[in-house]
Motif scaffolding. Sequence first.
Motif, PDB file in Angstrom:
ATOM      1  N   ASP A 364       0.858  -1.186   0.000  1.00  0.00           N
ATOM      2  CA  ASP A 364       0.000   0.000   0.000  1.00  0.00           C
ATOM      3  C   ASP A 364       0.899   1.243   0.000  1.00  0.00           C
ATOM      4  O   ASP A 364       2.047   1.195   0.460  1.00  0.00           O
ATOM      5  CB  ASP A 364      -0.888   0.029   1.240  1.00  0.00           C
ATOM      6  CG  ASP A 364      -1.973  -1.035   1.228  1.00  0.00           C
ATOM      7  OD1 ASP A 364      -2.038  -1.815   0.249  1.00  0.00           O
ATOM      8  OD2 ASP A 364      -2.737  -1.111   2.205  1.00  0.00           O
ATOM      9  N   PHE A 365       0.374   2.390  -0.475  1.00  0.00           N
ATOM     10  CA  PHE A 365       1.148   3.619  -0.385  1.00  0.00           C
ATOM     11  C   PHE A 365       0.235   4.814  -0.151  1.00  0.00           C
ATOM     12  O   PHE A 365      -0.970   4.758  -0.433  1.00  0.00           O
ATOM     13  CB  PHE A 365       2.072   3.825  -1.586  1.00  0.00           C
ATOM     14  CG  PHE A 365       1.494   3.509  -2.943  1.00  0.00           C
ATOM     15  CD1 PHE A 365       0.971   4.506  -3.761  1.00  0.00           C
ATOM     16  CD2 PHE A 365       1.505   2.200  -3.430  1.00  0.00           C
ATOM     17  CE1 PHE A 365       0.476   4.215  -5.020  1.00  0.00           C
ATOM     18  CE2 PHE A 365       1.004   1.900  -4.692  1.00  0.00           C
ATOM     19  CZ  PHE A 365       0.481   2.910  -5.493  1.00  0.00           C
ATOM     20  N   TYR A 376      -4.773   7.482   0.054  1.00  0.00           N
ATOM     21  CA  TYR A 376      -4.278   6.164   0.455  1.00  0.00           C
ATOM     22  C   TYR A 376      -4.687   5.160  -0.611  1.00  0.00           C
ATOM     23  O   TYR A 376      -5.876   5.054  -0.952  1.00  0.00           O
ATOM     24  CB  TYR A 376      -4.846   5.752   1.810  1.00  0.00           C
ATOM     25  CG  TYR A 376      -4.242   4.483   2.375  1.00  0.00           C
ATOM     26  CD1 TYR A 376      -3.331   4.535   3.419  1.00  0.00           C
ATOM     27  CD2 TYR A 376      -4.577   3.225   1.855  1.00  0.00           C
ATOM     28  CE1 TYR A 376      -2.764   3.373   3.942  1.00  0.00           C
ATOM     29  CE2 TYR A 376      -4.007   2.071   2.357  1.00  0.00           C
ATOM     30  CZ  TYR A 376      -3.110   2.137   3.405  1.00  0.00           C
ATOM     31  OH  TYR A 376      -2.547   0.986   3.907  1.00  0.00           O
ATOM     32  N   ILE A 377      -3.721   4.420  -1.133  1.00  0.00           N
ATOM     33  CA  ILE A 377      -3.964   3.505  -2.253  1.00  0.00           C
ATOM     34  C   ILE A 377      -3.535   2.091  -1.876  1.00  0.00           C
ATOM     35  O   ILE A 377      -2.406   1.887  -1.412  1.00  0.00           O
ATOM     36  CB  ILE A 377      -3.202   3.970  -3.506  1.00  0.00           C
ATOM     37  CG1 ILE A 377      -3.739   5.348  -3.948  1.00  0.00           C
ATOM     38  CG2 ILE A 377      -3.335   2.956  -4.642  1.00  0.00           C
ATOM     39  CD1 ILE A 377      -2.964   5.987  -5.063  1.00  0.00           C
ATOM     40  N   SER A 380      -3.526  -4.103  -3.773  1.00  0.00           N
ATOM     41  CA  SER A 380      -3.916  -5.492  -3.477  1.00  0.00           C
ATOM     42  C   SER A 380      -5.380  -5.602  -3.091  1.00  0.00           C
ATOM     43  O   SER A 380      -6.036  -6.609  -3.391  1.00  0.00           O
ATOM     44  CB  SER A 380      -3.034  -6.060  -2.360  1.00  0.00           C
ATOM     45  OG  SER A 380      -3.202  -5.331  -1.156  1.00  0.00           O
ATOM     46  N   ALA A 381      -5.926  -4.578  -2.439  1.00  0.00           N
ATOM     47  CA  ALA A 381      -7.343  -4.582  -2.047  1.00  0.00           C
ATOM     48  C   ALA A 381      -8.216  -3.860  -3.065  1.00  0.00           C
ATOM     49  O   ALA A 381      -9.437  -3.795  -2.889  1.00  0.00           O
ATOM     50  CB  ALA A 381      -7.507  -3.932  -0.674  1.00  0.00           C
ATOM     51  N   ASP A 382      -7.591  -3.324  -4.132  1.00  0.00           N
ATOM     52  CA  ASP A 382      -8.315  -2.555  -5.144  1.00  0.00           C
ATOM     53  C   ASP A 382      -9.194  -1.503  -4.471  1.00  0.00           C
ATOM     54  O   ASP A 382     -10.385  -1.361  -4.758  1.00  0.00           O
ATOM     55  CB  ASP A 382      -9.162  -3.479  -6.021  1.00  0.00           C
ATOM     56  CG  ASP A 382      -9.624  -2.803  -7.319  1.00  0.00           C
ATOM     57  OD1 ASP A 382      -9.175  -1.667  -7.572  1.00  0.00           O
ATOM     58  OD2 ASP A 382     -10.426  -3.402  -8.057  1.00  0.00           O
ATOM     59  N   THR A 383      -8.574  -0.771  -3.559  1.00  0.00           N
ATOM     60  CA  THR A 383      -9.298   0.203  -2.742  1.00  0.00           C
ATOM     61  C   THR A 383      -8.499   1.497  -2.647  1.00  0.00           C
ATOM     62  O   THR A 383      -7.277   1.467  -2.508  1.00  0.00           O
ATOM     63  CB  THR A 383      -9.535  -0.348  -1.321  1.00  0.00           C
ATOM     64  OG1 THR A 383     -10.273  -1.570  -1.408  1.00  0.00           O
ATOM     65  CG2 THR A 383     -10.319   0.635  -0.464  1.00  0.00           C
ATOM     66  N   VAL A 384      -9.198   2.620  -2.716  1.00  0.00           N
ATOM     67  CA  VAL A 384      -8.562   3.904  -2.430  1.00  0.00           C
ATOM     68  C   VAL A 384      -9.412   4.652  -1.414  1.00  0.00           C
ATOM     69  O   VAL A 384     -10.650   4.533  -1.398  1.00  0.00           O
ATOM     70  CB  VAL A 384      -8.365   4.771  -3.695  1.00  0.00           C
ATOM     71  CG1 VAL A 384      -7.532   4.038  -4.726  1.00  0.00           C
ATOM     72  CG2 VAL A 384      -9.688   5.207  -4.292  1.00  0.00           C
ATOM     73  N   VAL A 385      -8.735   5.380  -0.547  1.00  0.00           N
ATOM     74  CA  VAL A 385      -9.387   6.258   0.419  1.00  0.00           C
ATOM     75  C   VAL A 385      -8.800   7.646   0.202  1.00  0.00           C
ATOM     76  O   VAL A 385      -7.586   7.819   0.265  1.00  0.00           O
ATOM     77  CB  VAL A 385      -9.135   5.805   1.870  1.00  0.00           C
ATOM     78  CG1 VAL A 385      -9.944   6.669   2.847  1.00  0.00           C
ATOM     79  CG2 VAL A 385      -9.476   4.323   2.053  1.00  0.00           C
ATOM     80  N   VAL A 386      -9.659   8.615  -0.080  1.00  0.00           N
ATOM     81  CA  VAL A 386      -9.200   9.988  -0.297  1.00  0.00           C
ATOM     82  C   VAL A 386     -10.028  10.921   0.572  1.00  0.00           C
ATOM     83  O   VAL A 386     -11.199  10.655   0.842  1.00  0.00           O
ATOM     84  CB  VAL A 386      -9.309  10.397  -1.787  1.00  0.00           C
ATOM     85  CG1 VAL A 386      -8.306   9.619  -2.629  1.00  0.00           C
ATOM     86  CG2 VAL A 386     -10.719  10.197  -2.334  1.00  0.00           C
TER      87      VAL A 386
END
Length: 408
Positions: A364-365, A376-377, A380-386
């Motif tokens: 993650d990065f 936040y990307i 592996s979880a195909d998820t982003v939090v912005v």
Amino acid sequence: MRTIQSHRPISEIRDIFTFFHTPANVVQIQVANDKTLYAWQNLSAFQYTMQIERDGPISVFPEKIDPKIGQFTFTRPGEQPETVDQHFDTSNMDALLVLHHGSVVYERYKTMRPFDKHQWFSCSKVVPGTMVELLALEGKVDLKKSVSDYVAKLKGSAWDEVTVEETLDMATGLDSTEHEEPNDDARSNPVRGWYKWAVSIGLFEDKENLNQSPYDVLRNMKKVKPGHTAFEYNSINPFVLELIVNEVTGRTLNEVFGDRVWRKIGAQNDAFVGVTKYGLGNAWGFVNSTLRDMGRFAMIFTPGWNKISKEQIIPDSIIKAIQQGGKPEIYLKGFVGREMQESFPDMQGLANRHQWDIVFPDGDFFKAGVGGQGMYISPSADTVVVWFSTGKQMEEVMARAIVKAIGK
């Protein structure tokens, strides 16, 4: 409870204009307070800007809101456990969005509307960073070559000894850094190189009547240690990366980024980016967009890119370079690495890479903005939090907790 910014009385708005258009107060645009709560959502009124124009069909996010996300619990170091909803309600957050497999699973707004644009601050740094990465992939930039090979005005200076990759990684070994000067006074001491650079681009008032150009300041920087020996955070680095983009392409960054990214992701709105009055870029800290469009940008670093774009904008090789190319051994040798470690005190092996502030051991990065913005990307979880905030409160801890809970 802070209110939607459009509800402010006109008299109060005019007072804010007067404040930020007073030269001595210009520097305050970077400080989270009640005035910047308005200014960060209306930044084109206080800065020179250039448009990043959208085009084509808007990519549509399916909405699969999951109420359980608001009840996810996390604990910031030194604080009591709290839920996502509790933190959003009681913190300085302005808006929060979670995208999972290309669907909106959580979305809330507090001081802004979904169509309002907000300042990214240092989340912007990954924009020139990403453009340089793409140019390198095409063979137009060699990351191992010196910066001055691409920016002729820096030839004969210390930038002859600094590679493009060291600049990407905030590890140039030069002085005039943003935090590592003695006494950590680079932002307040007029004799410091970083302060002089901020004056040269119009961020600070020129009280000493230096009348220096940014190139003057850059050419006066000195090499003080080998490159890639310390993670020394410095907004000068992405400023230089943008110069490289300008020189290699012959175009301004808003057009390069617009062509390569913004007009390919189905952005719902135009974005805009700051620029100095002399036309030099401020993409190191002044990209502005809606929250969903920030989420669209973040998605190009995940397997869900095909939900918003017809082509893979960020190749797997760039993702791997971010995830695997960092140097954990240099991370804690600078202020920001140590600060980021405070959010994850028990985690070993954190690194930075290519303008991203944290690269986690699991791939993650994360990129932070000085005023509390975040991206936040998790490929592996195909998820982003912005998110957008007016005041940072370790929201990266919350973002990682969301990603890990969703991934279960």
